[in-house]
Design an enzyme around this catalytic site. Structure first.
Site, PDB file in Angstrom:
ATOM      1  N   ARG A 154     -22.143  33.207  -8.616  1.00 15.36           N
ATOM      2  CA  ARG A 154     -21.931  34.404  -7.782  1.00 15.36           C
ATOM      3  C   ARG A 154     -22.770  34.283  -6.516  1.00 15.36           C
ATOM      4  O   ARG A 154     -22.349  34.655  -5.427  1.00 15.36           O
ATOM      5  CB  ARG A 154     -22.265  35.697  -8.536  1.00 15.36           C
ATOM      6  CG  ARG A 154     -22.235  36.902  -7.613  1.00 15.36           C
ATOM      7  CD  ARG A 154     -22.203  38.278  -8.281  1.00 15.36           C
ATOM      8  NE  ARG A 154     -22.790  38.359  -9.590  1.00 15.36           N
ATOM      9  CZ  ARG A 154     -24.104  38.363  -9.835  1.00 15.36           C
ATOM     10  NH1 ARG A 154     -24.973  38.309  -8.851  1.00 15.36           N
ATOM     11  NH2 ARG A 154     -24.540  38.435 -11.075  1.00 15.36           N
ATOM     12  N   TYR A 195      -4.459  47.863   9.657  1.00 19.41           N
ATOM     13  CA  TYR A 195      -3.895  47.380   8.393  1.00 19.41           C
ATOM     14  C   TYR A 195      -4.031  48.501   7.348  1.00 19.41           C
ATOM     15  O   TYR A 195      -5.104  49.095   7.202  1.00 19.41           O
ATOM     16  CB  TYR A 195      -4.652  46.122   7.940  1.00 19.41           C
ATOM     17  CG  TYR A 195      -4.198  45.621   6.600  1.00 19.41           C
ATOM     18  CD1 TYR A 195      -2.966  45.000   6.446  1.00 19.41           C
ATOM     19  CD2 TYR A 195      -4.993  45.782   5.475  1.00 19.41           C
ATOM     20  CE1 TYR A 195      -2.544  44.557   5.214  1.00 19.41           C
ATOM     21  CE2 TYR A 195      -4.574  45.335   4.235  1.00 19.41           C
ATOM     22  CZ  TYR A 195      -3.342  44.723   4.104  1.00 19.41           C
ATOM     23  OH  TYR A 195      -2.929  44.298   2.882  1.00 19.41           O
ATOM     24  N   ASP A 211     -11.442  42.395  13.170  1.00 19.01           N
ATOM     25  CA  ASP A 211     -10.536  41.790  12.198  1.00 19.01           C
ATOM     26  C   ASP A 211      -9.664  40.788  12.962  1.00 19.01           C
ATOM     27  O   ASP A 211      -8.792  41.180  13.738  1.00 19.01           O
ATOM     28  CB  ASP A 211      -9.686  42.896  11.537  1.00 19.01           C
ATOM     29  CG  ASP A 211      -8.739  42.365  10.470  1.00 19.01           C
ATOM     30  OD1 ASP A 211      -8.386  41.170  10.527  1.00 19.01           O
ATOM     31  OD2 ASP A 211      -8.331  43.157   9.592  1.00 19.01           O
ATOM     32  N   LYS A 221      -3.998  34.992   4.808  1.00 17.39           N
ATOM     33  CA  LYS A 221      -2.901  34.873   5.771  1.00 17.39           C
ATOM     34  C   LYS A 221      -2.948  33.501   6.465  1.00 17.39           C
ATOM     35  O   LYS A 221      -2.771  32.501   5.803  1.00 17.39           O
ATOM     36  CB  LYS A 221      -2.990  36.036   6.761  1.00 17.39           C
ATOM     37  CG  LYS A 221      -3.277  37.411   6.107  1.00 17.39           C
ATOM     38  CD  LYS A 221      -2.165  37.913   5.226  1.00 17.39           C
ATOM     39  CE  LYS A 221      -2.540  39.126   4.380  1.00 17.39           C
ATOM     40  NZ  LYS A 221      -3.118  40.255   5.087  1.00 17.39           N
TER      41      LYS A 221
END
Ligand SMILES: *Cc1c(COP(=O)(O)O)cnc(C)c1O
Length: 379
Positions: free
Chosen positions: A46, A98, A170, A195
């Site tokens: 992690r 978004y 973003d 994406k």
């Protein structure tokens, strides 16, 4: 190193064990210690994982940052940024956002006492009207989804600096191939690596990139403390995706231009939203801050008929009707019935998401096949 070379080599070292050119997929949760605390820099996955670290270095390199962080999704990356804030803090955000980001801000963080102002930022001077002593962060998405509005990153960064605010951008739609927000004065770049960065519709991932060490340390703390990291297999896939980002983006841009121009000349089409047109309201800003105009194109049909738009997306054969974007394959979406279906008609129409709006993620197939497909589907 220039950009194309960075996509392939940026932040990468050959594996010290056997010299493997691609970083191995370190599919492990933990690492052997010789004595308590005696380890080779890795304790628990992690916190750190060598494959993820290789990817994080690549993220930092392609965005001209110093520190990269990889997350389990784009929204997990955004979640980490907002966790920098305290109850009572305020955020000024792009309004044509978004949908998942809007949901995270309003359905999760609002109840922890963070206030969001969603505003049109096409005119950057509008931002200052919403800044007060509680404001801590400006959140920008450009180009916006699905209306392809363009926000001036440099002008927004100047406002952020003047008021000592963080500016996060973003950069999912543009990718660092087209625009590098850190170079324009932003503090944080965020990606849905799901994406264009991944580029093959085979993973879900998020990224943050920053220059400032202090800010990076605060974000690494949140990444480890909240735990929304991505796994080594997905890190490997994203690294492989980055290596072809520049050539994929070049073709996305070429095909996007061809599709936008075809639609613009089609008698049944009402409007085409693509920042490469001189008639686009912020074309000059797009030209100044982007190297090209990308592969995302939205359009509406004359008469604005809901059923006709549904028929068009159903008729498409090469374009796949699906959520998401940025993969090598062309996708089409109908925001009014898909991504924006939960927003009341009146609300969505205010930002331009009308019944006939169709959003295309133009892939890297042959341009002639894509145009022939649109031709037969629109009729
Ligand atoms: C998809 C997307 C996100 C969310 O990313 P996930 O990887 O789906 O969590 C955020 N911003 C933009 C612009 C996106 O397209």
């Amino acid at each position: 190193m220039k950009f194309n070379t960075k996509t392939i080599h940026g932040g990468q070292e050959h594996d010290p064990a056997y010299g493997s050119v691609m970083p191995p997929i370190y599919q492990t949760s933990t690492y052997a210690q010789s004595t308590p605390g005696g380890h080779k820099g890795y304790e628990y996955s992690r916190t750190h994982n060598p494959t993820r670290n290789a990817l994080e270095n690549a993220f930092a390199s392609i965005e001209n940052g110093k520190h990269g962080l990889a997350f389990g999704s784009g929204l997990a990356a955004i979640d980490a940024v907002i966790k920098l804030l305290e109850p009572g803090d305020e955020v000024v955000s792009t309004n044509d956002l978004y949908g998942g980001t809007y949901r995270l801000f309003t359905s999760i963080f609002k109840k922890f006492g963070i206030k969001f102002h969603f505003i049109g930022m096409e005119n950057a001077s509008n931002i200052e009207c919403y800044i007060n002593e509680k404001t801590k962060l400006i959140w920008v998405e450009t180009p916006t989804n699905p209306m392809m509005n363009i926000i001036d990153i440099k002008a927004t960064a100047a406002i952020a600096k003047k008021h000592q605010l963080l500016l996060a951008v973003d950069n999912t739609f543009a990718t660092p191939y087209l625009q590098r927000p850190l170079d324009l004065g932003a503090d944080i770049v965020m990606h849905s690596a799901t994406k264009y960065i991944g580029g093959h519709s085979d993973l879900v991932m998020g990224a943050l990139i920053v220059k400032d060490k202090d800010l990076a340390d605060r974000l690494y703390f949140i990444q480890n403390a909240s735990g929304a990291v991505c796994g080594p297999q997905d890190s490997f896939l994203a690294l492989r995706g980055i290596k072809t980002l520049h050539i994929r983006m070049q073709r996305h841009c070429e095909n996007g231009r061809a599709v936008a121009e075809f639609l613009n000349n089609h008698p049944k089409i009402e409007a085409v939203y693509w920042p490469g047109f001189e008639s686009h309201p912020n074309h000059d800003i797009a030209k100044a801050q982007m190297n090209d105009f990308g592969g995302m194109v939205s359009f509406t049909t004359k008469g604005n008929n809901y059923e006709e738009a549904i028929k068009i997306v159903e008729n498409l054969k090469i374009f796949t009707l699906a959520e998401s974007l940025g993969g090598v394959e062309s996708l089409a979406g109908h925001p009014a019935s898909m991504t924006h279906a939960s927003i009341p008609r009146e609300e969505r129409e205010k930002t331009g998401v009308v019944d006939s709006l169709i959003r295309l993620s133009v892939g890297i197939e042959d341009e002639e096949d894509l145009i022939a497909d649109l031709k037969q589907a629109i009729g």
